[in-house]
Design a protein around this motif. Structure first.
Motif, PDB file in Angstrom:
ATOM      1  N   SER A   3     -24.315   7.144  -5.614  1.00 34.65           N
ATOM      2  CA  SER A   3     -24.354   7.746  -4.280  1.00 34.65           C
ATOM      3  C   SER A   3     -23.261   7.149  -3.409  1.00 34.65           C
ATOM      4  CB  SER A   3     -25.727   7.537  -3.622  1.00 34.65           C
ATOM      5  OG  SER A   3     -25.993   6.162  -3.438  1.00 34.65           O
ATOM      6  N   VAL A   4     -22.958   7.872  -2.338  1.00 31.76           N
ATOM      7  CA  VAL A   4     -21.981   7.431  -1.348  1.00 31.76           C
ATOM      8  C   VAL A   4     -22.426   8.009  -0.013  1.00 31.76           C
ATOM      9  CG1 VAL A   4     -20.417   9.378  -1.787  1.00 31.76           C
ATOM     10  CG2 VAL A   4     -19.511   7.285  -0.790  1.00 31.76           C
ATOM     11  N   ASP A   5     -22.208   7.264   1.074  1.00 29.91           N
ATOM     12  CA  ASP A   5     -22.616   7.767   2.385  1.00 29.91           C
ATOM     13  C   ASP A   5     -21.416   7.899   3.320  1.00 29.91           C
ATOM     14  OD1 ASP A   5     -22.044   5.216   3.387  1.00 29.91           O
ATOM     15  OD2 ASP A   5     -24.135   4.645   3.609  1.00 29.91           O
ATOM     16  N   GLN A   6     -21.695   8.234   4.580  1.00 24.44           N
ATOM     17  CA  GLN A   6     -20.617   8.506   5.538  1.00 24.44           C
ATOM     18  C   GLN A   6     -19.779   7.266   5.861  1.00 24.44           C
ATOM     19  OE1 GLN A   6     -23.882   8.526   6.292  1.00 24.44           O
ATOM     20  NE2 GLN A   6     -24.263   7.809   8.370  1.00 24.44           N
ATOM     21  N   TYR A   7     -20.292   6.077   5.550  1.00 27.63           N
ATOM     22  CA  TYR A   7     -19.530   4.846   5.778  1.00 27.63           C
ATOM     23  C   TYR A   7     -18.786   4.424   4.512  1.00 27.63           C
ATOM     24  CZ  TYR A   7     -22.652   4.813   9.750  1.00 27.63           C
ATOM     25  OH  TYR A   7     -23.347   5.173  10.881  1.00 27.63           O
ATOM     26  N   LEU A   8     -18.829   5.270   3.489  1.00 26.05           N
ATOM     27  CA  LEU A   8     -18.259   4.996   2.173  1.00 26.05           C
ATOM     28  C   LEU A   8     -18.904   3.786   1.504  1.00 26.05           C
ATOM     29  CD1 LEU A   8     -14.501   5.940   2.612  1.00 26.05           C
ATOM     30  CD2 LEU A   8     -16.389   7.341   1.798  1.00 26.05           C
ATOM     31  N   ASN A   9     -20.179   3.521   1.864  1.00 26.69           N
ATOM     32  CA  ASN A   9     -20.988   2.581   1.093  1.00 26.69           C
ATOM     33  C   ASN A   9     -21.242   3.262  -0.252  1.00 26.69           C
ATOM     34  OD1 ASN A   9     -21.286   0.763   3.301  1.00 26.69           O
ATOM     35  ND2 ASN A   9     -22.961   1.998   4.084  1.00 26.69           N
ATOM     36  N   ILE A  10     -21.186   2.487  -1.309  1.00 25.31           N
ATOM     37  CA  ILE A  10     -21.279   3.043  -2.656  1.00 25.31           C
ATOM     38  C   ILE A  10     -22.406   2.373  -3.425  1.00 25.31           C
ATOM     39  CG2 ILE A  10     -20.078   3.086  -4.890  1.00 25.31           C
ATOM     40  CD1 ILE A  10     -17.480   3.522  -3.382  1.00 25.31           C
ATOM     41  N   LYS A  11     -23.163   3.169  -4.156  1.00 25.42           N
ATOM     42  CA  LYS A  11     -24.154   2.629  -5.089  1.00 25.42           C
ATOM     43  C   LYS A  11     -23.684   2.964  -6.495  1.00 25.42           C
ATOM     44  CE  LYS A  11     -28.961   2.475  -6.431  1.00 25.42           C
ATOM     45  NZ  LYS A  11     -30.310   3.003  -6.229  1.00 25.42           N
ATOM     46  N   LEU A  12     -23.592   1.918  -7.336  1.00 26.09           N
ATOM     47  CA  LEU A  12     -23.173   2.069  -8.727  1.00 26.09           C
ATOM     48  C   LEU A  12     -24.331   1.741  -9.661  1.00 26.09           C
ATOM     49  CD1 LEU A  12     -19.687   0.261  -8.874  1.00 26.09           C
ATOM     50  CD2 LEU A  12     -20.128   2.713  -8.727  1.00 26.09           C
ATOM     51  N   CYS A  52     -25.759  -1.853  -8.298  1.00 25.71           N
ATOM     52  CA  CYS A  52     -25.377  -2.561  -7.081  1.00 25.71           C
ATOM     53  C   CYS A  52     -25.087  -1.590  -5.943  1.00 25.71           C
ATOM     54  CB  CYS A  52     -24.182  -3.469  -7.315  1.00 25.71           C
ATOM     55  SG  CYS A  52     -22.630  -2.612  -7.616  1.00 25.71           S
ATOM     56  N   PHE A  53     -25.221  -2.107  -4.740  1.00 25.51           N
ATOM     57  CA  PHE A  53     -24.867  -1.404  -3.512  1.00 25.51           C
ATOM     58  C   PHE A  53     -23.670  -2.140  -2.940  1.00 25.51           C
ATOM     59  CE2 PHE A  53     -24.916  -1.054   1.070  1.00 25.51           C
ATOM     60  CZ  PHE A  53     -25.081   0.305   1.270  1.00 25.51           C
ATOM     61  N   ILE A  54     -22.619  -1.415  -2.625  1.00 25.11           N
ATOM     62  CA  ILE A  54     -21.394  -2.032  -2.097  1.00 25.11           C
ATOM     63  C   ILE A  54     -21.131  -1.489  -0.706  1.00 25.11           C
ATOM     64  CG2 ILE A  54     -18.939  -2.427  -2.466  1.00 25.11           C
ATOM     65  CD1 ILE A  54     -19.454  -1.669  -5.446  1.00 25.11           C
ATOM     66  N   ARG A  55     -21.071  -2.387   0.262  1.00 24.43           N
ATOM     67  CA  ARG A  55     -20.762  -1.988   1.633  1.00 24.43           C
ATOM     68  C   ARG A  55     -19.317  -1.500   1.688  1.00 24.43           C
ATOM     69  NH1 ARG A  55     -22.634  -3.964   7.095  1.00 24.43           N
ATOM     70  NH2 ARG A  55     -20.835  -3.641   8.444  1.00 24.43           N
ATOM     71  N   GLY A  56     -19.098  -0.361   2.317  1.00 26.71           N
ATOM     72  CA  GLY A  56     -17.774   0.249   2.368  1.00 26.71           C
ATOM     73  C   GLY A  56     -16.697  -0.650   2.946  1.00 26.71           C
ATOM     74  N   SER A  57     -17.071  -1.502   3.906  1.00 27.85           N
ATOM     75  CA  SER A  57     -16.075  -2.346   4.570  1.00 27.85           C
ATOM     76  C   SER A  57     -15.527  -3.459   3.676  1.00 27.85           C
ATOM     77  CB  SER A  57     -16.665  -2.963   5.837  1.00 27.85           C
ATOM     78  OG  SER A  57     -17.740  -3.831   5.515  1.00 27.85           O
ATOM     79  N   VAL A  58     -16.161  -3.720   2.527  1.00 31.60           N
ATOM     80  CA  VAL A  58     -15.659  -4.771   1.629  1.00 31.60           C
ATOM     81  C   VAL A  58     -14.871  -4.209   0.452  1.00 31.60           C
ATOM     82  CG1 VAL A  58     -17.544  -6.335   2.264  1.00 31.60           C
ATOM     83  CG2 VAL A  58     -17.730  -4.948   0.195  1.00 31.60           C
ATOM     84  N   ILE A  59     -14.693  -2.899   0.433  1.00 31.91           N
ATOM     85  CA  ILE A  59     -13.969  -2.264  -0.668  1.00 31.91           C
ATOM     86  C   ILE A  59     -12.469  -2.264  -0.390  1.00 31.91           C
ATOM     87  CG2 ILE A  59     -13.590  -0.088  -1.905  1.00 31.91           C
ATOM     88  CD1 ILE A  59     -16.564   0.527  -1.410  1.00 31.91           C
ATOM     89  N   ARG A  60     -11.695  -2.735  -1.367  1.00 33.95           N
ATOM     90  CA  ARG A  60     -10.242  -2.691  -1.273  1.00 33.95           C
ATOM     91  C   ARG A  60      -9.710  -1.394  -1.871  1.00 33.95           C
ATOM     92  NH1 ARG A  60      -7.957  -7.641  -3.827  1.00 33.95           N
ATOM     93  NH2 ARG A  60      -8.484  -8.579  -1.837  1.00 33.95           N
ATOM     94  N   TYR A  61     -10.120  -1.073  -3.099  1.00 36.19           N
ATOM     95  CA  TYR A  61      -9.662   0.131  -3.788  1.00 36.19           C
ATOM     96  C   TYR A  61     -10.815   0.773  -4.551  1.00 36.19           C
ATOM     97  CZ  TYR A  61      -4.910  -1.663  -3.198  1.00 36.19           C
ATOM     98  OH  TYR A  61      -3.744  -2.134  -2.674  1.00 36.19           O
ATOM     99  N   VAL A  62     -10.726   2.061  -4.704  1.00 38.36           N
ATOM    100  CA  VAL A  62     -11.614   2.799  -5.599  1.00 38.36           C
ATOM    101  C   VAL A  62     -10.716   3.562  -6.560  1.00 38.36           C
ATOM    102  CG1 VAL A  62     -13.314   4.639  -5.808  1.00 38.36           C
ATOM    103  CG2 VAL A  62     -13.453   3.051  -3.889  1.00 38.36           C
TER     104      VAL A  62
END
Length: 126
Positions: free
Chosen positions: A48-57, A77-87
Motif C-alpha cells: 500500500s501507499v498513501d498520500q504522504y507516500l508512506n509505503i507498506k512492503l 514493514c511500514f516506511i514513512r515517506g519522509s525517510v525515503i531517498r529513492y524508490v
C-alpha cells in the motif's frame, strides 16, 4: 484498461499536478526497491501507499543483510515517506510515453511564473 487506469493515475490531460501517489498505487502487488536516507535498502512487494507516500512492503528482504543484521528477520514493514531517498520500480512497469505526455501536459498547464514542483525521486530499474 491498464493504460486508461495509468492515465487517470497520472492526472489525465486536464490536471496540472503530477500525482505520484496515484501512480504508485498502480504498482501495488509489484516488486520494488526502497532506499532510505539512513542507507538501508529494502526490496519487497508494494502492499500500500498513501498520500504522504508512506509505503507498506511485504516479503521484505534487506539488500545488504551483512551490514544490517538486525533487520534480517523483518518480513513486513511500514516506511514513512519522509525517510525515503529513492524508490526503484521495474522498468517494465513504467509507461515512459505516458510519463512524458504527463510531464508535457504539466509544463503546458503550468502558470507562466518560474514556479517549480518537487517530488520524491523515483527510478526505474531493469
Amino acid at each position: 484498461t491498464g493504460h486508461e487506469e495509468a492515465s487517470r493515475a497520472l492526472g489525465g490531460a486536464g490536471m496540472a499536478t503530477f500525482q505520484f501517489n496515484s501512480f504508485f498505487k498502480t504498482l501495488i502487488g509489484k516488486e520494488i526497491a526502497v532506499e532510505l536516507k539512513n542507507d538501508v535498502a529494502l526490496t519487497g512487494t508494494l502492499h500500500s501507499v498513501d498520500q504522504y507516500l508512506n509505503i507498506k512492503l511485504t516479503d521484505v528482504q534487506v539488500v545488504d543483510a551483512d551490514r544490517f543484521p538486525q533487520l534480517a528477520a523483518m518480513k513486513n514493514c511500514f516506511i514513512r515517506g519522509s525517510v525515503i531517498r529513492y524508490v526503484q520500480i521495474p522498468a517494465a512497469e513504467v509507461d515512459t510515453e505516458l510519463l512524458q505526455d504527463a510531464a508535457r501536459q504539466q509544463t503546458k498547464d503550468a502558470p507562466s511564473s518560474n514556479a517549480t514542483t518537487t517530488a520524491a525521486p523515483a527510478t526505474a530499474s531493469a
